[in-house]
Design an enzyme around this catalytic site. Structure first.
Site, mmCIF file in Angstrom:
data_model
loop_
_atom_site.group_PDB
_atom_site.id
_atom_site.type_symbol
_atom_site.label_atom_id
_atom_site.label_comp_id
_atom_site.label_asym_id
_atom_site.label_seq_id
_atom_site.Cartn_x
_atom_site.Cartn_y
_atom_site.Cartn_z
ATOM 1 N N GLY A 203 35.589 14.548 17.561
ATOM 2 C CA GLY A 203 36.543 14.665 18.668
ATOM 3 C C GLY A 203 35.915 14.328 20.007
ATOM 4 C CB SER A 204 34.612 12.171 21.569
ATOM 5 O OG SER A 204 34.948 11.215 20.577
ATOM 6 N NE ARG A 205 38.320 10.661 29.265
ATOM 7 C CZ ARG A 205 38.479 11.339 30.386
ATOM 8 N NH1 ARG A 205 38.950 12.576 30.367
ATOM 9 N NH2 ARG A 205 38.149 10.812 31.538
#
Length: 245
Positions: A203-205
């Site tokens: 999970g990240s950006r």
């Protein structure tokens, strides 16, 4: 096969099947599978089945599918799979500024792509060029969808220098669950458009900074695919609108 020419005149061969799993994830899946087997041999079924399911989830998270990268000197492709959650004008991070191999200090358009745990987390180069600046910054692990994540979270900045001297900036940002950014490249490496640059666990950006005079070719809320979706065309400034249905 990888590297095969695909075009809109029918060249190339479409292939199906399950995607490969990146080596970074195989060791974790093997550990979970091994623990599941031990638990099964000890008749601890309440532990064995969840561990077996977890090993499958890990394999899915670290999947590494092949992508068909559009070819064009003016194209900037998406560096990540996910949803476009922000399109805004901001000054580049301090680590990416400077006129010598940097993005400068003038505001640029930043496209932010949020990756859930269900998205492919292999990040790719938005264009062909040479890896210039790379800066890893330890930080917090707030929700990657929040704007302050670009300044507070653990992150890694990198700049790809095109052969024409145009610098393209990209930032990998850890999220609530992510705890490690794994680079595949180093400064001085020559990369192709769509080439794998690294991954972010769980999970990240990813932020992409478009050069001056280039407008986004995607819209808020749009799902994009790393290495395939065109986020911008150099020198093309055109306003886009869409209708959510």
């Amino acid at each position: 096969m990888a590297g095969e020419i695909m075009d809109n005149r029918g060249r190339g061969e479409a292939r199906g099947g399950l995607p490969s799993v990146h080596p970074e994830g195989r060791k974790y899946a093997l550990i979970c599978a091994g623990l599941s087997l031990i638990a099964a041999l000890l008749a601890w079924e309440t532990i064995a089945w969840p561990l077996a399911f977890l090993s499958v989830c890990i394999l899915a998270f670290f999947r590494d599918p092949e992508r068909v990268v559009p070819r064009g000197d003016d194209l900037l492709v998406s560096p990540a799979d996910g949803i476009v959650t922000q399109i805004t004008q901001v000054e580049p991070p301090l680590e990416m500024r400077g006129d010598d191999g940097g993005l400068g200090s003038s505001p640029l358009t930043r496209i932010s792509i949020y990756l859930s745990v269900f998205d492919v987390h292999i990040n790719r180069s938005p264009c062909a060029g040479t890896i210039g600046r790379m800066s890893y910054i330890p930080g917090k692990f707030v929700n990657a969808e929040l704007d302050k994540a670009s300044e507070e979270n653990e992150r890694q900045h990198l700049v790809v220098m095109r052969s024409d001297g145009v610098a393209i900036g990209m930032t990998q940002i850890a999220g609530l669950v992510a705890r490690r950014i794994v680079p595949f490249v180093k400064p001085g490496d020559i990369v192709a458009a769509g080439q794998r640059l690294g991954l972010i666990r769980f999970g990240s950006r990813v932020d992409l900074y478009l050069p001056a005079g280039t407008s986004p070719q995607v819209l808020m809320g749009q799902r994009v695919t790393a290495g395939e979706t065109v986020l911008g065309r150099l020198g093309v400034s055109a306003e886009l609108e869409g209708l959510q249905q």
